[in-house]
Write a protein that holds these residues in place. Sequence first.
Motif, PDB file in Angstrom:
ATOM      1  N   ALA A  89       0.830  -1.208   0.000  1.00 24.94           N
ATOM      2  CA  ALA A  89       0.000   0.000   0.000  1.00 24.94           C
ATOM      3  C   ALA A  89       0.865   1.259   0.000  1.00 24.94           C
ATOM      4  O   ALA A  89       0.547   2.244  -0.679  1.00 24.94           O
ATOM      5  N   THR A  90       1.952   1.246   0.736  1.00 28.59           N
ATOM      6  CA  THR A  90       2.858   2.393   0.779  1.00 28.59           C
ATOM      7  C   THR A  90       3.566   2.573  -0.551  1.00 28.59           C
ATOM      8  O   THR A  90       3.714   3.696  -1.043  1.00 28.59           O
ATOM      9  N   PHE A 130      -0.612  10.754   2.155  1.00 32.01           N
ATOM     10  CA  PHE A 130       0.816  10.740   2.480  1.00 32.01           C
ATOM     11  C   PHE A 130       1.085  11.449   3.803  1.00 32.01           C
ATOM     12  O   PHE A 130       1.929  11.008   4.582  1.00 32.01           O
ATOM     13  N   ALA A 131       0.385  12.548   4.066  1.00 29.56           N
ATOM     14  CA  ALA A 131       0.557  13.251   5.337  1.00 29.56           C
ATOM     15  C   ALA A 131       0.090  12.378   6.500  1.00 29.56           C
ATOM     16  O   ALA A 131       0.728  12.353   7.555  1.00 29.56           O
ATOM     17  N   ASP A 132      -1.011  11.654   6.311  1.00 25.78           N
ATOM     18  CA  ASP A 132      -1.480  10.731   7.352  1.00 25.78           C
ATOM     19  C   ASP A 132      -0.451   9.638   7.613  1.00 25.78           C
ATOM     20  O   ASP A 132      -0.167   9.297   8.763  1.00 25.78           O
ATOM     21  N   LEU A 133       0.136   9.109   6.532  1.00 21.40           N
ATOM     22  CA  LEU A 133       1.156   8.076   6.661  1.00 21.40           C
ATOM     23  C   LEU A 133       2.389   8.620   7.380  1.00 21.40           C
ATOM     24  O   LEU A 133       2.939   7.980   8.273  1.00 21.40           O
ATOM     25  N   HIS A 134       2.789   9.817   7.016  1.00 15.13           N
ATOM     26  CA  HIS A 134       3.968  10.434   7.613  1.00 15.13           C
ATOM     27  C   HIS A 134       3.722  10.768   9.082  1.00 15.13           C
ATOM     28  O   HIS A 134       4.575  10.540   9.941  1.00 15.13           O
ATOM     29  N   ALA A 135       2.538  11.301   9.387  1.00 15.64           N
ATOM     30  CA  ALA A 135       2.204  11.638  10.775  1.00 15.64           C
ATOM     31  C   ALA A 135       2.147  10.394  11.644  1.00 15.64           C
ATOM     32  O   ALA A 135       2.588  10.404  12.801  1.00 15.64           O
ATOM     33  N   ALA A 136       1.630   9.293  11.106  1.00 16.35           N
ATOM     34  CA  ALA A 136       1.580   8.052  11.862  1.00 16.35           C
ATOM     35  C   ALA A 136       2.976   7.521  12.112  1.00 16.35           C
ATOM     36  O   ALA A 136       3.270   6.981  13.181  1.00 16.35           O
ATOM     37  N   GLY A 137       3.882   7.703  11.146  1.00 13.74           N
ATOM     38  CA  GLY A 137       5.269   7.262  11.318  1.00 13.74           C
ATOM     39  C   GLY A 137       6.005   8.104  12.331  1.00 13.74           C
ATOM     40  O   GLY A 137       6.860   7.613  13.046  1.00 13.74           O
ATOM     41  N   ASP A 138       5.683   9.409  12.415  1.00  9.51           N
ATOM     42  CA  ASP A 138       6.328  10.274  13.398  1.00  9.51           C
ATOM     43  C   ASP A 138       5.942   9.908  14.821  1.00  9.51           C
ATOM     44  O   ASP A 138       6.700  10.095  15.746  1.00  9.51           O
TER      45      ASP A 138
END
Length: 141
Positions: A89-90, A130-138
């Motif tokens: 998915a990523t 992408f922002a949701d993915l990045h925020a979850a990774g942070d």
Amino acid sequence: MTPDRRTPGAHWPHQAPRFTHDPDTLRRLLDALNRDHPIDFATIFRTVTEALGAQLPPERAWVDITTLKLRGHLQLLLTEYDGDTAVPATLALHRDAYRLLALCDTFDADTPPLHAYELMRALAGTTRSFADLHAAGDGDR
């Protein structure tokens, strides 16, 4: 005085802004600017919300400006993301992001307004994901 100089800017060639697609170049640029602050997710989500909330027919100038903002947000997120791209998915999200950024290079003032509007909305959706993915990774760091 030449005839071209009577009109301010008439002698300057118009060139559309070009953005680099090379993540290393973008990372060096951000490092050169001494960017010490985190990504501004509030601004990204505000821009995405405005883009997705726009009703037809928005003004073409507004669509172009919003598309430019979304391109910048998406390119920044792509250069800063250091998560796992082995997840299908990523990886699909990365491919979609790069495909949309490549599509932005083919659009100009002659592009029909509806096509520009649809590109802006697609950029907004991908940027939000992408922002949701990045925020979850942070949050995991």
